[in-house]
Design a protein around this motif. Structure first.
Motif, short mmCIF file in Angstrom:
data_model
loop_
_atom_site.label_atom_id
_atom_site.label_comp_id
_atom_site.label_asym_id
_atom_site.label_seq_id
_atom_site.Cartn_x
_atom_site.Cartn_y
_atom_site.Cartn_z
N ARG A 47 0.83 -1.21 0.00
CA ARG A 47 0.00 0.00 0.00
C ARG A 47 0.87 1.26 0.00
O ARG A 47 0.57 2.23 -0.70
CB ARG A 47 -0.93 -0.01 1.21
N SER A 48 1.95 1.26 0.76
CA SER A 48 2.82 2.43 0.83
C SER A 48 3.53 2.67 -0.50
O SER A 48 3.64 3.81 -0.96
CB SER A 48 3.85 2.26 1.95
N ASP A 88 2.53 1.63 -3.52
CA ASP A 88 1.54 2.07 -4.50
C ASP A 88 1.18 3.54 -4.30
O ASP A 88 1.04 4.30 -5.27
CB ASP A 88 0.28 1.21 -4.39
N SER A 89 1.05 3.94 -3.04
CA SER A 89 0.76 5.34 -2.74
C SER A 89 1.90 6.24 -3.18
O SER A 89 1.69 7.32 -3.77
CB SER A 89 0.49 5.51 -1.25
N SER A 133 1.84 6.66 -6.96
CA SER A 133 0.75 7.54 -7.39
C SER A 133 1.06 9.00 -7.09
O SER A 133 0.85 9.89 -7.93
CB SER A 133 -0.55 7.12 -6.71
N LEU A 134 1.59 9.27 -5.89
CA LEU A 134 1.93 10.64 -5.50
C LEU A 134 3.06 11.19 -6.38
O LEU A 134 3.05 12.35 -6.77
CB LEU A 134 2.34 10.66 -4.03
N GLU A 194 5.29 14.11 -0.46
CA GLU A 194 4.40 13.08 0.06
C GLU A 194 4.83 11.70 -0.43
O GLU A 194 4.74 10.71 0.31
CB GLU A 194 2.96 13.37 -0.37
N ALA A 212 5.89 8.29 1.75
CA ALA A 212 5.25 6.98 1.53
C ALA A 212 6.31 5.89 1.32
O ALA A 212 6.21 4.79 1.88
CB ALA A 212 4.32 7.04 0.33
#
Length: 300
Positions: free
Chosen positions: A149-150, A152-153, A156-157, A165, A169
């Motif tokens: 999850r981190s 992938d975040s 995306s960021l 950000e 992540a």
């Protein structure tokens, strides 16, 4: 009654143990049901006599465990322990059921993507049973989900330009697993993206300085502000941007004063209100605005 069967030597054969044989062939489910019924009847009679004992609470907990109802099992064994804190049988059952309850809660939390909370529950198990295989397996699963999850975040960021950000992540992922290859690759790509953005910021800075030298104030303000937005560490753009904004504010104040002297009080008010919003600390704005407002009301 029918006569009992005799052996060849004339002795009577023993009666078959029908009760024992019946239980021996009874399916496991039926045995469980029979045992549950007995426990239930015992609890009902005990309750009717007003003497629900600790043994019944343990039986309730055991029955709840058998049907995987960890919520009821945990509640029952806690009541039993509270009622008989010195009972060693209860104490042993308490710690076993506590482990099952915590593992069940952790699994539910993982299923609902609350992996951080799941880790907290699993650590409670591992603090008592460091080699608990189930807890270790679910801890690994929860950590894997948090890392995924981190990362992938972060990806995306980074793609959306939120580089600070994204950096946080990726570091979150590495905190769970130092050296994680996906997080490391994300950081490497982030560094490349950051360098490209810094190059663009530097280009805007040079355009801003050039526009300022030609007194193209609005253009200079645009490039210098964008340079700092792209690269907040570009300190050399800060002072020129402040100078440009000061000159723009001076020009707008002069325009407002010209309008005021020409009797265009409403137009002067509009200009001063806009100037007050962009440069709230500029001296003289409040005084001229008050005068323009008073004249507008008098002549209106």
């Amino acid at each position: 009654q029918s006569e009992r069967r005799r052996d060849p030597d004339g002795r009577q054969a023993p009666r078959p143990d029908l009760g024992r044989r019946a239980v021996a062939v009874m399916p496991p489910v039926a045995v469980s049901c029979r045992l549950a019924c007995c426990l239930l009847l015992s609890a009902v009679f005990a309750g009717s006599w007003g003497c629900t004992t600790n043994a019944h609470r343990r039986a309730d907990a055991a029955a709840a465990v058998a049907r995987s109802d960890w919520y009821q099992a945990w509640a029952a064994i806690q009541d039993a322990r509270k009622e008989s804190p010195d009972d060693q049988d209860v104490e042993r059952a308490y710690w076993k059921i506590r482990t099952g309850w915590l593992l069940w809660r952790a699994q539910q939390l993982v299923f609902h993507d609350q992996d951080g909370a799941a880790l907290a529950e699993l650590e409670k198990v591992l603090a008592v049973e460091p080699e608990n295989a189930i807890a270790l397996a679910w801890k690994s699963k929860a950590i894997d989900k948090l890392i995924t999850r981190s990362v992938d975040s972060g990806d995306s960021l980074r793609r959306s330009g939120q580089l600070q950000e994204a950096l946080a992540a990726y570091h979150d992922a590495l905190a769970h697993q130092p050296g994680n290859p996906e997080a490391e690759e994300g950081l490497a790509e982030l560094a490349r993206t950051w360098q490209k953005q810094r190059d663009v910021a530097r280009s805007h800075y040079m355009d801003g300085v050039r526009a300022l030298s030609e007194q193209l104030l609005e253009q200079a303000a645009y490039h210098l502000a964008l340079a700092l937005e792209l690269d907040p560490t570009l300190d050399e753009a800060t002072d020129p941007l402040h100078e440009v904004r000061r000159q723009i504010a001076d020009e707008r104040f002069a325009d407002a004063n010209t309008l005021f002297l020409a009797g265009a009080y409403d137009a002067a008010k509009r200009e001063l209100l806009a100037l007050k919003e962009s440069s709230p600390e500029m001296p003289g704005v409040d005084d001229l605005l008050a005068r323009a407002t008073a004249e507008s009301e008098t002549t209106g």
